[in-house]
Design an enzyme around this catalytic site. Sequence first.
Site, PDB file in Angstrom:
ATOM      1  N   LYS A   1      27.291   2.729  41.096  1.00 58.43           N
ATOM      2  CA  LYS A   1      26.472   3.306  40.124  1.00 58.43           C
ATOM      3  C   LYS A   1      27.005   2.737  38.716  1.00 58.43           C
ATOM      4  O   LYS A   1      26.339   2.518  37.738  1.00 58.43           O
ATOM      5  CB  LYS A   1      25.949   4.605  40.053  1.00 58.43           C
ATOM      6  CG  LYS A   1      25.560   5.119  41.354  1.00 58.43           C
ATOM      7  CD  LYS A   1      24.261   4.593  41.911  1.00 58.43           C
ATOM      8  CE  LYS A   1      24.185   4.525  43.306  1.00 58.43           C
ATOM      9  NZ  LYS A   1      23.336   3.675  44.000  1.00 58.43           N
TER      10      LYS A   1
ATOM     11  N   ARG B   1      16.743  -3.984  49.130  1.00 59.92           N
ATOM     12  CA  ARG B   1      15.984  -3.833  50.526  1.00 59.92           C
ATOM     13  C   ARG B   1      14.355  -3.862  50.345  1.00 59.92           C
ATOM     14  O   ARG B   1      14.095  -3.615  49.124  1.00 59.92           O
ATOM     15  CB  ARG B   1      16.473  -2.743  51.385  1.00 59.92           C
ATOM     16  CG  ARG B   1      16.457  -1.212  50.441  1.00 59.92           C
ATOM     17  CD  ARG B   1      16.360  -0.206  51.398  1.00 59.92           C
ATOM     18  NE  ARG B   1      15.785   0.998  50.986  1.00 59.92           N
ATOM     19  CZ  ARG B   1      16.419   1.790  50.151  1.00 59.92           C
ATOM     20  NH1 ARG B   1      17.530   1.595  49.620  1.00 59.92           N
ATOM     21  NH2 ARG B   1      15.825   2.627  49.508  1.00 59.92           N
TER      22      ARG B   1
ATOM     23  N   GLU C   1      26.157  11.218  32.487  1.00 56.32           N
ATOM     24  CA  GLU C   1      25.038  10.970  32.001  1.00 56.32           C
ATOM     25  C   GLU C   1      24.298  12.036  31.308  1.00 56.32           C
ATOM     26  O   GLU C   1      24.291  13.332  31.613  1.00 56.32           O
ATOM     27  CB  GLU C   1      24.005  10.321  32.903  1.00 56.32           C
ATOM     28  CG  GLU C   1      24.098   8.922  33.080  1.00 56.32           C
ATOM     29  CD  GLU C   1      23.022   8.410  34.154  1.00 56.32           C
ATOM     30  OE1 GLU C   1      22.158   9.396  34.604  1.00 56.32           O
ATOM     31  OE2 GLU C   1      23.155   7.440  34.741  1.00 56.32           O
TER      32      GLU C   1
HETATM   33  C1  MV4 Z   1      18.822  11.740  37.012  1.00 55.99           C
HETATM   34  C2  MV4 Z   1      18.009  12.860  36.635  1.00 55.99           C
HETATM   35  C3  MV4 Z   1      17.835  13.030  35.116  1.00 55.99           C
HETATM   36  N1  MV4 Z   1      18.756  12.548  34.400  1.00 55.99           N
HETATM   37  N2  MV4 Z   1      19.742  11.440  35.969  1.00 55.99           N
HETATM   38  C4  MV4 Z   1      18.614  11.897  41.527  1.00 55.99           C
HETATM   39  C5  MV4 Z   1      19.226  10.907  42.765  1.00 55.99           C
HETATM   40  C6  MV4 Z   1      19.688   9.894  42.018  1.00 55.99           C
HETATM   41  N3  MV4 Z   1      19.108   8.942  42.615  1.00 55.99           N
HETATM   42  C7  MV4 Z   1      19.502  10.122  40.750  1.00 55.99           C
HETATM   43  N4  MV4 Z   1      18.549  11.287  40.466  1.00 55.99           N
HETATM   44  C8  MV4 Z   1      18.311  11.883  39.327  1.00 55.99           C
HETATM   45  N5  MV4 Z   1      19.152  11.275  38.231  1.00 55.99           N
HETATM   46  C9  MV4 Z   1      19.672  11.612  34.529  1.00 55.99           C
HETATM   47  N6  MV4 Z   1      20.509  11.251  33.746  1.00 55.99           N
HETATM   48  C10 MV4 Z   1      17.190  13.230  37.599  1.00 55.99           C
HETATM   49  C11 MV4 Z   1      17.474  12.660  39.138  1.00 55.99           C
HETATM   50  C12 MV4 Z   1      16.462  13.347  40.057  1.00 55.99           C
HETATM   51  C13 MV4 Z   1      15.663  12.568  40.707  1.00 55.99           C
HETATM   52  C14 MV4 Z   1      15.595  11.138  40.232  1.00 55.99           C
HETATM   53  C15 MV4 Z   1      14.647  10.501  40.977  1.00 55.99           C
HETATM   54  C16 MV4 Z   1      13.837  10.983  41.879  1.00 55.99           C
HETATM   55  C17 MV4 Z   1      13.913  12.473  42.195  1.00 55.99           C
HETATM   56  C18 MV4 Z   1      14.751  13.242  41.637  1.00 55.99           C
HETATM   57  C19 MV4 Z   1      15.035  14.494  41.947  1.00 55.99           C
HETATM   58  C20 MV4 Z   1      15.826  15.358  41.098  1.00 55.99           C
HETATM   59  C21 MV4 Z   1      16.783  14.820  40.330  1.00 55.99           C
END
Ligand code: MV4
Length: 508
Positions: free
Chosen positions: A116, A291, A199
């Site tokens: 990441k 993918r 972040e």
């Molecule tokens: C975040 C976020 C809010 N702010 N980053 C969740 C897993 C990973 N793929 C990144 N994720 C998130 N990153 C920042 N800076 C909220 C999430 C997140 C989320 C993101 C996409 C789909 C579902 C989610 C559920 C909870 C939190």
Amino acid sequence: MFKKVLIANRGEIAVRVARGLRELGISPVAIYSEADRGALHVRSADEAYCVGPAPSAQSYLQGDRIIEVALACGAEAIHPGYGFLSENAGFARAVTAAGLTWIGPPPDAIVAMGSKTLARATMEAAGVPVVPGSGALDNADEALAFAKKIGFPVLVKAAAGGGGKGMRRVDREEDFKSAFDGARREALASFADETVFVEKFVVKPKHVEFQLLSDTHGKHLHILERDCSVQRRHQKVIEETPCPIIRPEVRRAMGEVATKAAAAVDYVGAGTVEFLLDIDQNFYFLEMNTRLQVEHPVTEMITGLDLVHWQVRIAAGEPLPFEQDEIVPNGASIECRIYAEDPSQNFMPSPGLIQHIQVPQGPWVRDDSGVFSGAEVPVHYDPMISKLVVWGRNRQDAIARIKRALGEYVVRGIRTNITFHKAILDHPTFVDGTYDTQFLARTIDELLETSAKRDPELEELATIAAVLASFEKDRAAAASFNAPGENSGGKGGDSWKLYGRYKQLQRF
Ligand code: MV4
């Protein structure tokens, strides 16, 4: 074009890929574990080879054995599906080294997007907006200083992360140190890499992702977006396209950025760029999936493009024969993931024998399934048994259609989340399209209550009881009970209405 391709996967995606290959005149080869001997994906291929015992680590993740099978049976290429070895750069390299074609992106692109922090840096350099954040941090004091600079709330994330593991939200300075240490410990346990970064926390974001197709001749196209914000514990439940609330100029800007991201890593094949879309429709790069994704069918439905066909044709060296302005969406599409799980038991997996399954049909309904009546859902793998996908002229029609289709779905022998889907689709926040990634977490109690009340098995039992009680009272109806179809003339009255309802609930 290839004559024979090995599918290094199982379940619905292996069946989906086999269909695409067959349509291209290519013979599909399946692999299977001992638990999948009788599985649908084995039946959908021309040849199938056992690669080991049930646990994935001893079968579907045995890269070297899978390559041996491909060489031995004369396959020219390997399609990895999703999950398993699909984002394993080492496997992709070994496939190529064995003289086979890898139907996937270049290993270097997989590596560039696997970390990441590296992905963030690469994207920032390419002019892709990323969430304000740090690079890798190993010192809690430095990390706290950074958090104070960008302001709370912040997220501490694992560099090797994904799926929310090693992720901690921190709202106050005094909670930072323990969250930082906790995230590092979890990252080390989950990924054998304790690197974390910080972040800015994006409040109430939507998860909006763009489909990509890139050929081997340097052409990078985006194939529009999907809204995947209906998630439970980082598992997607419902996906749709178009995103119901996105402004046209924001969609255009995100699409341009997505193709820039693809170009920055010399991407080839099908991929996805994930964004967070905040309440003001600012968007930030989150990660790139190298993918084909589970939810690819909704994109196929509104574009008419077969993404598996294009993966294969790109791998064979064909140039993409269309331009960005020819990728025009038609209507709307929604996908419900059907899981063998019991929502009323905290979504516990419900493996076992499918005694009967009746899949919805009719206009603009597609069910990508890995099972059949009499199939066994093994305990060893992901419990997703199928994806119900519909197309509609607009979102409202698509919602009505998928509710109709869910109403036709019958699965006996195991529990599923079908009734839970109906509850989501009726929720005002889903209907108005404003749902964000926390929607399911916030409304889960309400949704479970709604879906429990509508449990079709309970409804059926209640109706049987009502039929029996009514016949008890109504001897005339009971006397003609053995002659259904001769119930004209009002004989039996309410009893026959109930009996009709009972037959309708049975549906087979
Ligand atoms: C975040 C976020 C809010 N702010 N980053 C969740 C897993 C990973 N793929 C990144 N994720 C998130 N990153 C920042 N800076 C909220 C999430 C997140 C989320 C993101 C996409 C789909 C579902 C989610 C559920 C909870 C939190």
